[in-house]
Design a protein around this motif. Structure first.
Motif, PDB file in Angstrom:
ATOM      1  N   SER A 273       0.847  -1.186   0.000  1.00 45.01           N
ATOM      2  CA  SER A 273       0.000   0.000   0.000  1.00 45.01           C
ATOM      3  C   SER A 273       0.885   1.240   0.000  1.00 45.01           C
ATOM      4  N   ILE A 274       0.247   2.406  -0.092  1.00 48.04           N
ATOM      5  CA  ILE A 274       0.962   3.680  -0.139  1.00 48.04           C
ATOM      6  C   ILE A 274       0.331   4.641   0.855  1.00 48.04           C
ATOM      7  N   ASN A 275       1.162   5.384   1.570  1.00 50.37           N
ATOM      8  CA  ASN A 275       0.716   6.454   2.458  1.00 50.37           C
ATOM      9  C   ASN A 275       1.175   7.797   1.901  1.00 50.37           C
ATOM     10  N   LEU A 276       0.312   8.807   2.013  1.00 45.99           N
ATOM     11  CA  LEU A 276       0.614  10.136   1.499  1.00 45.99           C
ATOM     12  C   LEU A 276       0.357  11.187   2.564  1.00 45.99           C
ATOM     13  N   ARG A 285       5.741  27.807  13.532  1.00 46.27           N
ATOM     14  CA  ARG A 285       5.009  27.895  14.805  1.00 46.27           C
ATOM     15  C   ARG A 285       3.657  27.196  14.726  1.00 46.27           C
ATOM     16  N   VAL A 286       2.954  27.390  13.615  1.00 43.71           N
ATOM     17  CA  VAL A 286       1.622  26.810  13.428  1.00 43.71           C
ATOM     18  C   VAL A 286       1.684  25.848  12.243  1.00 43.71           C
ATOM     19  N   PHE A 287       1.135  24.645  12.431  1.00 47.34           N
ATOM     20  CA  PHE A 287       1.242  23.591  11.426  1.00 47.34           C
ATOM     21  C   PHE A 287      -0.145  23.033  11.104  1.00 47.34           C
ATOM     22  N   LEU A 288      -0.419  22.898   9.813  1.00 46.09           N
ATOM     23  CA  LEU A 288      -1.637  22.247   9.330  1.00 46.09           C
ATOM     24  C   LEU A 288      -1.212  21.038   8.511  1.00 46.09           C
ATOM     25  N   ARG A 289      -1.843  19.894   8.763  1.00 48.29           N
ATOM     26  CA  ARG A 289      -1.411  18.652   8.134  1.00 48.29           C
ATOM     27  C   ARG A 289      -2.598  17.850   7.622  1.00 48.29           C
ATOM     28  N   GLY A 290      -2.334  17.053   6.598  1.00 56.27           N
ATOM     29  CA  GLY A 290      -3.342  16.154   6.067  1.00 56.27           C
ATOM     30  C   GLY A 290      -2.673  14.977   5.391  1.00 56.27           C
ATOM     31  N   GLY A 291      -3.412  13.887   5.251  1.00 49.68           N
ATOM     32  CA  GLY A 291      -2.817  12.717   4.633  1.00 49.68           C
ATOM     33  C   GLY A 291      -3.833  11.642   4.315  1.00 49.68           C
ATOM     34  N   TYR A 292      -3.338  10.583   3.753  1.00 49.54           N
ATOM     35  CA  TYR A 292      -4.175   9.423   3.419  1.00 49.54           C
ATOM     36  C   TYR A 292      -3.316   8.174   3.615  1.00 49.54           C
ATOM     37  N   HIS A 293      -3.834   7.214   4.376  1.00 55.30           N
ATOM     38  CA  HIS A 293      -3.091   5.996   4.637  1.00 55.30           C
ATOM     39  C   HIS A 293      -3.754   4.798   3.966  1.00 55.30           C
ATOM     40  N   LEU A 297      -4.817  -0.465  -0.624  1.00 58.68           N
ATOM     41  CA  LEU A 297      -4.900  -1.675   0.194  1.00 58.68           C
ATOM     42  C   LEU A 297      -6.322  -2.228   0.145  1.00 58.68           C
ATOM     43  N   PRO A 298      -6.527  -3.465  -0.321  1.00 59.13           N
ATOM     44  CA  PRO A 298      -7.871  -4.030  -0.389  1.00 59.13           C
ATOM     45  C   PRO A 298      -8.524  -4.104   0.997  1.00 59.13           C
ATOM     46  N   ASP A 299      -9.802  -3.785   1.050  1.00 55.38           N
ATOM     47  CA  ASP A 299     -10.603  -3.891   2.276  1.00 55.38           C
ATOM     48  C   ASP A 299     -10.126  -2.959   3.387  1.00 55.38           C
ATOM     49  N   ALA A 300      -9.389  -1.908   3.054  1.00 48.58           N
ATOM     50  CA  ALA A 300      -8.945  -0.969   4.075  1.00 48.58           C
ATOM     51  C   ALA A 300     -10.129  -0.143   4.577  1.00 48.58           C
ATOM     52  N   GLU A 301     -10.131   0.163   5.866  1.00 51.56           N
ATOM     53  CA  GLU A 301     -11.184   0.971   6.470  1.00 51.56           C
ATOM     54  C   GLU A 301     -10.693   2.409   6.612  1.00 51.56           C
ATOM     55  N   GLY A 302     -11.499   3.351   6.148  1.00 54.94           N
ATOM     56  CA  GLY A 302     -11.127   4.757   6.255  1.00 54.94           C
ATOM     57  C   GLY A 302      -9.939   5.078   5.382  1.00 54.94           C
ATOM     58  N   GLY A 330     -11.230   5.819  10.752  1.00 60.24           N
ATOM     59  CA  GLY A 330     -11.167   4.357  10.775  1.00 60.24           C
ATOM     60  C   GLY A 330     -12.323   3.690  10.072  1.00 60.24           C
ATOM     61  N   GLY A 331     -13.087   4.432   9.274  1.00 58.81           N
ATOM     62  CA  GLY A 331     -14.203   3.846   8.544  1.00 58.81           C
ATOM     63  C   GLY A 331     -15.274   3.309   9.498  1.00 58.81           C
ATOM     64  N   ARG A 332     -15.730   2.104   9.266  1.00 57.92           N
ATOM     65  CA  ARG A 332     -16.764   1.500  10.106  1.00 57.92           C
ATOM     66  C   ARG A 332     -16.290   1.218  11.520  1.00 57.92           C
ATOM     67  N   LEU A 333     -14.971   1.267  11.734  1.00 55.90           N
ATOM     68  CA  LEU A 333     -14.422   1.019  13.067  1.00 55.90           C
ATOM     69  C   LEU A 333     -14.420   2.263  13.942  1.00 55.90           C
ATOM     70  N   GLY A 334     -14.742   3.408  13.372  1.00 57.29           N
ATOM     71  CA  GLY A 334     -14.789   4.643  14.139  1.00 57.29           C
ATOM     72  C   GLY A 334     -13.559   5.497  13.926  1.00 57.29           C
ATOM     73  N   SER A 335     -13.581   6.686  14.486  1.00 60.48           N
ATOM     74  CA  SER A 335     -12.479   7.630  14.332  1.00 60.48           C
ATOM     75  C   SER A 335     -11.489   7.497  15.483  1.00 60.48           C
ATOM     76  N   ILE A 336     -10.268   7.947  15.229  1.00 60.89           N
ATOM     77  CA  ILE A 336      -9.189   7.876  16.212  1.00 60.89           C
ATOM     78  C   ILE A 336      -8.645   9.283  16.428  1.00 60.89           C
ATOM     79  N   HIS A 337      -8.471   9.646  17.683  1.00 56.55           N
ATOM     80  CA  HIS A 337      -7.942  10.953  18.045  1.00 56.55           C
ATOM     81  C   HIS A 337      -6.616  10.766  18.778  1.00 56.55           C
TER      82      HIS A 337
END
Length: 345
Positions: A273-276, A285-293, A297-302, A330-337
């Motif tokens: 798989s690939i992460n971006l 000083r101030v940081f804004l971030r985003g990505g995709y994990h 990947l087949p059957d990946a959640e979120g 996390g898709g159907r598994l819920g979000s992670i903080h």
């Protein structure tokens, strides 16, 4: 050391890492067939906000997990504490600290913990509970070392003690992580990174929960049906993984900085798989971030992740205080903080 020699050395190291991975069929996934699966949970709010694409960008205390070669870029010392409420009310915590030893390199130590809240012990005869409670916990303690061979090339290694425990049974293992980073002059300082994780021993559960009493021949009457016996569990390998990544900084001014990251994952127990990831910072000083994990990947959640951070200069200590947050879908598994605190000194 000449640049050409460095590039050849890095290519050779990457080839050795790839060849060290077990050959497997690309049409069959081995997900869920390894021990100590918690070792695959990424650490650090910054890295997780970048979608887990951090093997080339690792330059803080989370490099103890992502790429020990990144420890070579730490100036002075740094400590980090990260907490996240993982899936199904599972707590995941990470503590890491690294100290630069001058020309000798950088030494670091890390502790990773995953814990499950207490639950009732239930049996077939007493499905509502026996009155006892049990819990489960995973632990990894790592000792890391990173060093810059030149101003562009760094190497690192981590040795880990691993333990998994459920009630009165446990399993113990040992593993090694190896990593390299190489910074170039291309495209505003393109950095290449590679790491192999969890190359180590198999793990097998043992303990008094696996002791029982059996009847050696239930077809016969009058024999002793309380013969002590021990169940024997199978041994399971650790989640071996090879990760290669790039980090690109196309914009670097006093006011604005932009970072792009991309990692390719080749795990022994799952598909590739690939992460971006992308990061924008204002005055550092101030940081804004985003990505995709887990892209492709087949059957990946979120997949989506995001985060923000604030760094504050400590006026008397001369270091930085870091407050960081990341969100992961996390898709159907819920979000992670994920919440992280860090300090440089």
């Amino acid at each position: 050391m000449r640049r050409g020699h460095l590039m050849r050395w890095m290519a050779l190291a990457g080839t050795v890492m790839v060849l060290s991975l077990p050959v497997r069929a690309q049409t069959v996934s081995k997900a869920g067939t390894v021990a100590a699966d918690f070792l695959q949970i990424g650490v650090g709010a910054r890295a997780m906000a970048l979608g887990g694409s951090f093997v080339a960008a690792a330059d803080d205390a989370s490099a103890l997990y992502w790429n020990p070669a990144g420890l070579a870029h730490i100036e002075g010392g740094e400590a980090m504490a990260v907490h996240s409420r993982w899936l199904a009310d599972v707590s995941f915590d990470y503590l890491g600290a690294a100290l630069q030893l001058g020309p000798l390199g950088t030494l670091g130590v890390s502790v990773t913990m995953l814990s499950v809240p207490e639950m009732l012990v239930r049996t077939e005869d007493r499905p509502e509970g026996t009155g006892e409670r049990f819990d489960a916990a995973d632990l990894a303690i790592g000792l890391s070392y990173g060093r810059a061979i030149t101003d562009r090339f760094a190497i690192g290694a981590t040795g880990k003690f691993i333990q998994q425990r459920i009630w009165h049974s446990s399993a113990v293992g040992f593993a090694v992580d190896l990593g390299v980073q190489f910074r170039t002059d291309f495209f505003g300082g393109l950095t290449l990174g590679a790491a192999i994780y969890n190359f180590g021993t198999d793990m097998r559960l043992s303990g008094r929960n696996l002791r029982t009493f059996v009847d050696p021949d239930p077809t016969r009457e009058g024999n002793n049906n309380r013969i002590p016996a021990n169940y024997e569990t199978d041994s399971w390998s650790l989640p071996l993984n090879f990760q290669f990544g790039i980090a690109l900084r196309p914009l670097q001014t006093r006011m604005h900085q932009v970072l792009f990251t991309a990692d390719a994952l080749h795990p022994a127990a799952n598909y590739e798989s690939i992460n971006l990831g992308m990061e924008y910072s204002f005055q550092q000083r101030v940081f804004l971030r985003g990505g995709y994990h887990a892209l492709f990947l087949p059957d990946a959640e979120g997949g989506l992740s995001a985060g923000l951070a604030v760094h504050q200069v400590l006026p008397y200590a001369g270091g930085l205080a870091k407050l960081e947050y990341a969100y992961r879908d996390g898709g159907r598994l819920g979000s992670i903080h994920i919440v992280g605190l860090g300090i440089t000194f």
